[in-house]
Scaffold this motif. Sequence first.
Motif, PDB file in Angstrom:
ATOM      1  N   PRO A 389      27.667  17.044  26.385  1.00 36.96           N
ATOM      2  CA  PRO A 389      27.860  17.945  25.144  1.00 36.96           C
ATOM      3  C   PRO A 389      27.834  17.200  23.881  1.00 36.96           C
ATOM      4  O   PRO A 389      28.384  15.779  23.894  1.00 36.96           O
ATOM      5  N   GLN A 390      27.224  17.784  22.796  1.00 41.40           N
ATOM      6  CA  GLN A 390      26.938  17.157  21.339  1.00 41.40           C
ATOM      7  C   GLN A 390      27.513  18.272  20.425  1.00 41.40           C
ATOM      8  O   GLN A 390      27.220  19.549  20.922  1.00 41.40           O
ATOM      9  N   PRO A 459      12.480  18.624  -9.423  1.00 37.52           N
ATOM     10  CA  PRO A 459      12.296  19.717  -9.329  1.00 37.52           C
ATOM     11  C   PRO A 459      11.107  19.842  -8.319  1.00 37.52           C
ATOM     12  O   PRO A 459      10.079  19.243  -8.467  1.00 37.52           O
ATOM     13  N   GLU A 460      11.003  21.092  -7.746  1.00 40.18           N
ATOM     14  CA  GLU A 460       9.937  21.591  -6.954  1.00 40.18           C
ATOM     15  C   GLU A 460       9.306  20.453  -6.122  1.00 40.18           C
ATOM     16  O   GLU A 460       7.981  20.350  -6.052  1.00 40.18           O
ATOM     17  N   THR A 461      10.291  19.998  -5.296  1.00 42.72           N
ATOM     18  CA  THR A 461       9.999  18.698  -4.541  1.00 42.72           C
ATOM     19  C   THR A 461      10.464  19.006  -2.925  1.00 42.72           C
ATOM     20  O   THR A 461      11.486  19.475  -2.985  1.00 42.72           O
ATOM     21  N   SER A 462       9.704  18.636  -1.990  1.00 48.64           N
ATOM     22  CA  SER A 462      10.225  18.763  -0.878  1.00 48.64           C
ATOM     23  C   SER A 462      10.553  17.475  -0.258  1.00 48.64           C
ATOM     24  O   SER A 462       9.810  16.444  -0.325  1.00 48.64           O
ATOM     25  N   TYR A 463      11.857  17.558   0.431  1.00 45.56           N
ATOM     26  CA  TYR A 463      12.538  16.252   0.803  1.00 45.56           C
ATOM     27  C   TYR A 463      12.795  16.838   2.542  1.00 45.56           C
ATOM     28  O   TYR A 463      13.051  17.980   2.928  1.00 45.56           O
ATOM     29  N   THR A 464      13.125  15.642   3.387  1.00 40.95           N
ATOM     30  CA  THR A 464      13.617  15.666   4.627  1.00 40.95           C
ATOM     31  C   THR A 464      14.667  15.023   4.811  1.00 40.95           C
ATOM     32  O   THR A 464      14.600  13.553   4.360  1.00 40.95           O
ATOM     33  N   ILE A 465      15.688  15.497   5.595  1.00 38.54           N
ATOM     34  CA  ILE A 465      16.758  14.653   6.029  1.00 38.54           C
ATOM     35  C   ILE A 465      16.779  14.442   7.309  1.00 38.54           C
ATOM     36  O   ILE A 465      16.703  15.287   8.165  1.00 38.54           O
ATOM     37  N   GLU A 466      17.004  13.229   7.933  1.00 39.73           N
ATOM     38  CA  GLU A 466      17.200  13.209   9.428  1.00 39.73           C
ATOM     39  C   GLU A 466      18.544  12.270   9.457  1.00 39.73           C
ATOM     40  O   GLU A 466      18.857  11.417   8.935  1.00 39.73           O
ATOM     41  N   ILE A 467      19.238  12.827  10.739  1.00 41.06           N
ATOM     42  CA  ILE A 467      20.428  12.056  11.298  1.00 41.06           C
ATOM     43  C   ILE A 467      20.156  11.850  12.832  1.00 41.06           C
ATOM     44  O   ILE A 467      19.771  12.762  13.450  1.00 41.06           O
ATOM     45  N   ASP A 468      20.298  10.332  13.061  1.00 41.39           N
ATOM     46  CA  ASP A 468      20.034  10.180  14.321  1.00 41.39           C
ATOM     47  C   ASP A 468      21.070  10.854  15.400  1.00 41.39           C
ATOM     48  O   ASP A 468      22.391  10.976  14.967  1.00 41.39           O
ATOM     49  N   SER A 469      20.669  10.961  16.473  1.00 42.61           N
ATOM     50  CA  SER A 469      21.645  11.231  17.738  1.00 42.61           C
ATOM     51  C   SER A 469      22.843  10.340  17.773  1.00 42.61           C
ATOM     52  O   SER A 469      22.479   9.257  17.618  1.00 42.61           O
ATOM     53  N   ILE A 478      32.954  13.435  21.431  1.00 44.67           N
ATOM     54  CA  ILE A 478      31.682  14.140  21.721  1.00 44.67           C
ATOM     55  C   ILE A 478      31.009  13.556  20.483  1.00 44.67           C
ATOM     56  O   ILE A 478      31.303  13.321  19.234  1.00 44.67           O
ATOM     57  N   THR A 479      29.728  13.122  20.793  1.00 45.53           N
ATOM     58  CA  THR A 479      28.739  12.745  19.821  1.00 45.53           C
ATOM     59  C   THR A 479      28.101  13.856  19.093  1.00 45.53           C
ATOM     60  O   THR A 479      27.967  15.034  19.609  1.00 45.53           O
ATOM     61  N   SER A 480      27.286  13.611  17.892  1.00 48.91           N
ATOM     62  CA  SER A 480      26.463  14.534  17.194  1.00 48.91           C
ATOM     63  C   SER A 480      25.196  14.635  17.613  1.00 48.91           C
ATOM     64  O   SER A 480      24.443  13.713  18.201  1.00 48.91           O
ATOM     65  N   GLN A 481      24.496  15.499  17.619  1.00 46.98           N
ATOM     66  CA  GLN A 481      23.151  16.047  17.849  1.00 46.98           C
ATOM     67  C   GLN A 481      22.315  15.609  16.539  1.00 46.98           C
ATOM     68  O   GLN A 481      22.710  15.497  15.370  1.00 46.98           O
TER      69      GLN A 481
END
Length: 647
Positions: A389-390, A459-469, A478-481
């Motif tokens: 489970p995560q 403004p009007e810019t696309s970003y990506t956020i990533e969080i490791d498992s 219980i760890t995060s997904q």
Amino acid sequence: MKILDKLPYIIIAGFAWVVIVSSCANQGMPTGGPRDSVPPVLVETQPEYKALNYGGEEVRLTFNEFIIPDQVSEMLVVSPPLEKRPTVLTKSKTLIIRFNEKLQDSITYSLDFKNSIVDNNEKNPYENLRFSFSTGNSLDTLRVAGKVINSFNLEPVENALVLLHKNLHDSAVYTTPPEYIAKTDEEGMYLFDNLSAGEYHVFALNDLNTDLKYNEGAEEIAFHDTLIIPSAEYHSEVDTMVSGADSMLVAGHVHFLPDPIYLRQFTEKIFDQYVKTTKRDSRYQCTFVFNEPVRDTFDIQLTDTLLHDWYVLEPNQKYDSLTMWIADTALAAQEVIQMELSYFQLDSLNQIFVKKDTVEMQFAEKEDDSRKKRRDRKEEEEEGPPPIPQFTWNTNLSSSGFDLNKDILLTAPQPVRYLDPAAISIYLTDDTLKTPINAKFAIDTTVWRTYRLSFNWEPETSYTIEIDSAACENIYGITSQKLSSKFTTRAKDYYGAINLTLTNVETPVLVQLLENNDKEPILAEKKVTSDKTVVFDYLSPEKYRVKVIYDKNENGKWDTGSFQDKYQPERVAYINEVIKIRSNWDNNLNWDLKPDPTFTKNIRDKELEEQKRKEEEEERLREQEREQNQGQQNDMFRQGGFSPGSM
């Protein structure tokens, strides 16, 4: 010619007569007549209005039409107050108010019916009907008027009970009935008429138990800081429109004092601690709600075992509602857990002692169907061991339209044991190298289990956020997904701003930007200590309200008043206009914060007013068109040569 030969002519003549009469009688479509919009008229009273030396047992008011007295019993206010409620009767067109006790000698009585008397047809009200008489040989004529408002939002308080006490002791409002009473209308306005001379204390209550006394802690109260002494002054005025010394006319008016008294009603904070509710929401979560904050006074222990670090506590900001997470999984597995709650309480001598309550926190899982259990076991054997489970992060992200002035919020569903900020990265979506931007990471101090990532977004810019498992682990191991989410910021010209220039800032104030609805949620708040321009920028094109709190004690929040300690609630004020934000537009406003003694709140939405004006104008034009069409139809009937004048 014989009668038989004349018969066809007689029939034709008779038919023609019927047609003629029908045409004369029906000039157009029949209507129901004008709607009755006239209120009932008072034609006779017993006793006479302002009668002296009245010794009767009832008051009779006769109208020119039948009335409905349903609301009279609820809305009628008799002052000075009676010990027993009067009986309300009707006989034909007469309203009868029958007193169920002997009236006091040499007293002027006032009966305030407000708008409770309506006619039987269209329920048109006789507005603000007041009737008075005296049981002595003189009539008291002094007045006191004013308004009762809610101290926090300045809304008028309807049906508040306003009291005048001649007993000037502080305890009188708790223990003795007042000499005079009045009730506020829908605008919060009240009026005492026919008062006798003297000194008074004035109060307002919501009097929940109708005993005409203040029940501390259970009822709201408002009070005036000083004694009031009703009086009247005659001001003569010369009519300058009259010419000639012989025809000079001197008129005037009576001015009643004091000027209108504005009362701000509030709930007094009385320390009377107790547990309101206890609930075990799930196997791992409990909620305790108190009627007073328990900051620095709360403790909890298990009654039948000794464990360390077995729970995590999450109080709300007021510290009167506490969420407890049971961290020990073996303990959480028990269906019944006995706990002892400890908190401060006052005894009968107002001395603090530690109050202890034992509570049983129960939780039982719903029983599954046995067939379903067997099927689940069979599926598990076929599919292999269940996945580890995560938990999933909750965020405020959306694929498009992320606000430039917002932080990214990450919220865990259960308390966190640890989180590695290095496992969180944000980069430009178009950057194939995924070079992390330097976003600031911080724990949110206002929302439990929430973390903030802030950055000056383009403004009007696309970003990506990533969080490791497994970047985060909660108190249950219980760890995060893994999280990977793209978002695009809004254009800069989408937003508007409010530039608010404040003057006459004499005490620290809290300037609040509010949503435009009755609940007025706070969107932003800024503390100001001197004259300056406050800027609320990056605002979506919506409608807003602006409020200020005069933070006299500088504790960063609004504080209620205290009748016990004789201080009023902190003042508030509003800009009396809804502020509409347009994209790429600044609203420049000036606001003089000199305190308003009338505490006026009349927030106008000019856009809605203009829309309503246009709708009324369009309806008026449609009505004119209907009347013209009706007139043309009537003229068509008359063109056949038949009219009322030709009959």
